[in-house]
Motif scaffolding. Structure first.
Motif, short mmCIF file in Angstrom:
data_model
loop_
_atom_site.label_atom_id
_atom_site.label_comp_id
_atom_site.label_asym_id
_atom_site.label_seq_id
_atom_site.Cartn_x
_atom_site.Cartn_y
_atom_site.Cartn_z
N ARG A 196 0.69 -1.10 0.05
CA ARG A 196 -0.01 -0.10 0.07
C ARG A 196 0.80 1.30 0.06
O ARG A 196 2.05 1.06 0.04
N SER A 197 0.20 2.51 -0.25
CA SER A 197 0.79 3.75 -0.25
C SER A 197 1.48 4.02 1.30
O SER A 197 0.62 4.41 2.00
N LEU A 198 2.64 4.24 1.37
CA LEU A 198 3.46 4.70 2.54
C LEU A 198 2.98 6.29 2.69
O LEU A 198 2.88 6.54 4.03
N LEU A 199 2.53 6.86 1.79
CA LEU A 199 2.15 8.29 1.88
C LEU A 199 1.06 8.39 2.59
O LEU A 199 0.62 9.04 3.50
N THR A 200 -0.09 7.45 2.07
CA THR A 200 -1.41 7.59 2.73
C THR A 200 -1.04 6.85 4.31
O THR A 200 -1.83 7.32 5.35
N GLN A 201 -0.27 6.11 4.46
CA GLN A 201 -0.32 5.27 5.97
C GLN A 201 0.54 6.32 6.97
O GLN A 201 -0.09 6.75 8.04
N HIS A 217 1.26 20.09 5.34
CA HIS A 217 2.43 19.33 4.79
C HIS A 217 2.18 18.11 4.07
O HIS A 217 2.74 17.69 3.08
N TRP A 218 1.00 17.41 4.60
CA TRP A 218 0.72 16.17 3.78
C TRP A 218 0.01 16.28 2.46
O TRP A 218 0.12 15.68 1.38
N ALA A 219 -0.55 17.43 2.22
CA ALA A 219 -1.19 17.93 1.08
C ALA A 219 -0.19 18.04 0.12
O ALA A 219 -0.31 17.61 -1.08
N GLU A 220 1.02 18.71 0.58
CA GLU A 220 2.21 19.17 -0.15
C GLU A 220 2.79 17.81 -0.67
O GLU A 220 3.23 17.68 -1.92
N GLN A 221 2.96 17.18 0.36
CA GLN A 221 3.56 15.47 -0.05
C GLN A 221 2.87 14.79 -1.06
O GLN A 221 3.46 14.26 -2.12
N SER A 225 4.45 13.39 -4.83
CA SER A 225 4.84 12.05 -4.68
C SER A 225 4.65 11.31 -5.71
O SER A 225 5.31 10.34 -5.95
N GLY A 226 3.40 11.51 -6.60
CA GLY A 226 3.20 10.69 -7.50
C GLY A 226 2.36 9.42 -7.29
O GLY A 226 2.09 8.82 -8.26
N ASP A 227 2.18 9.17 -5.96
CA ASP A 227 1.20 7.83 -5.44
C ASP A 227 0.05 7.93 -6.11
O ASP A 227 -0.47 6.86 -6.48
N ARG A 239 -4.05 -3.25 -12.65
CA ARG A 239 -2.89 -4.06 -12.27
C ARG A 239 -2.56 -3.57 -10.78
O ARG A 239 -2.87 -2.51 -10.26
N PRO A 240 -1.47 -4.19 -10.13
CA PRO A 240 -1.28 -3.69 -8.82
C PRO A 240 -0.32 -2.47 -8.78
O PRO A 240 0.58 -2.17 -9.87
N PRO A 241 -0.59 -1.47 -8.04
CA PRO A 241 0.28 -0.16 -7.94
C PRO A 241 1.75 -0.48 -7.58
O PRO A 241 1.72 -1.29 -6.99
N ARG A 242 2.45 0.61 -8.03
CA ARG A 242 4.01 0.30 -7.77
C ARG A 242 4.11 1.84 -7.13
O ARG A 242 4.63 2.81 -7.59
N PHE A 243 3.65 1.95 -5.71
CA PHE A 243 4.04 3.46 -5.09
C PHE A 243 5.41 3.35 -4.73
O PHE A 243 6.23 2.56 -4.47
N THR A 244 5.86 4.77 -4.97
CA THR A 244 7.42 5.18 -4.55
C THR A 244 7.54 6.14 -3.35
O THR A 244 8.76 6.29 -3.18
N TYR A 245 6.60 6.66 -2.93
CA TYR A 245 6.72 7.60 -1.85
C TYR A 245 7.67 6.95 -0.68
O TYR A 245 7.17 5.70 -0.18
N GLY A 246 8.66 7.40 -0.43
CA GLY A 246 9.51 6.88 0.75
C GLY A 246 10.65 6.25 0.11
O GLY A 246 11.46 5.82 0.81
N LEU A 247 10.78 5.80 -1.02
CA LEU A 247 11.56 5.09 -1.60
C LEU A 247 12.88 5.78 -2.25
O LEU A 247 12.64 7.03 -2.53
#
Length: 247
Positions: A196-201, A217-221, A225-227, A239-247
């Protein structure tokens, strides 16, 4: 075996293990002291997207090592609160995998995690009233936020141990698993978490813990983020998402 905390990382999940078999995994002053320093690099590591806290063998943690409570001053309690606060502030999802006994400082650590999964037969207790200790204000508030003021008072006033059925009913634990199924369920659930999306979490964790001041802050993130774009695209493309926030 010497009392210690150990960390391993597999498939983006860090597992932190409490080990003190001679005393049912009771936390020594040294263990309390070392916990924040173990958590800090895991929080900063993009290869870690979730954390599991558990005990070695057949018990979670029987509390603080009582023999160390004779040390001068309030060092043990201060160290425990610092460790608890560091665990609560960990920016990624945390899950306590609990079996056997989760008592005193063990319950303090479990309550600092985001979620708690327990094996049937586990016993829980918050026991400072047996020792004439004032439970820290921050720990008391955290416990009350989980189980409600009345249930928190019951646990703190009586120091009685409760079973998994009552722990689940009061909200002290989130899931109860049959004996032998806890590790399988934790592995399954953490696989879901890291997909899942670490941004959301991370944002949800702060908001749920009362950090409403971080909304901007989180609205800006989210914008950078692209998530969100990836999540919508994956949904439309089935298809399964490929979340990249935090990577």
């Amino acid at each position: 075996m010497e009392p210690q905390l150990t960390v391993g990382v597999v498939d983006e999940v860090a597992t932190l293990v409490i080990t003190n078999p001679a005393k049912r995994n009771a936390m020594t002053a040294g263990m309390w002291r070392s916990l924040p320093g173990l958590l800090a690099p895991l929080a900063a590591d993009p290869a870690v997207r979730a954390l599991v806290l558990t005990g070695a063998g057949e018990t979670f943690c029987a509390g603080a090592d009582i023999s160390t409570l004779r040390e001068p001053g309030d060092e043990q309690q201060t160290l425990a609160v610092r460790a608890e606060e560091a665990l609560a502030a960990f920016p990624k999802p945390t899950l306590a995998a609990i079996r056997g006994f989760c008592v005193g400082g063990g319950s303090q650590l479990a309550a600092a995690c985001d979620l708690r999964f327990a094996e049937e037969g586990t016993r829980f207790g918050v026991t400072p009233a047996k020792l004439g200790i004032v439970y820290p204000a921050s720990s008391t508030r955290r416990l009350a936020s989980l189980v409600g003021p009345a249930a928190a008072k019951h646990l703190l006033f009586s120091a009685e141990l409760i079973d998994t059925e009552r722990a689940l009913r009061t909200g002290l634990v989130d899931e109860v698993l049959p004996v032998g199924e806890l590790d399988k369920r934790v592995a399954e659930f953490t696989r879901t978490l890291v997909s899942r999306s670490l941004l959301t979490q991370a944002a949800a964790k702060e908001f749920a813990d009362g950090r409403a001041d971080r909304d901007a802050h989180w609205a800006e993130q989210a914008r950078g983020s692209g998530d969100t774009a990836e999540g919508v695209a994956a949904f439309l493309e089935r298809r399964p998402p490929r979340f990249t926030y935090g990577l």
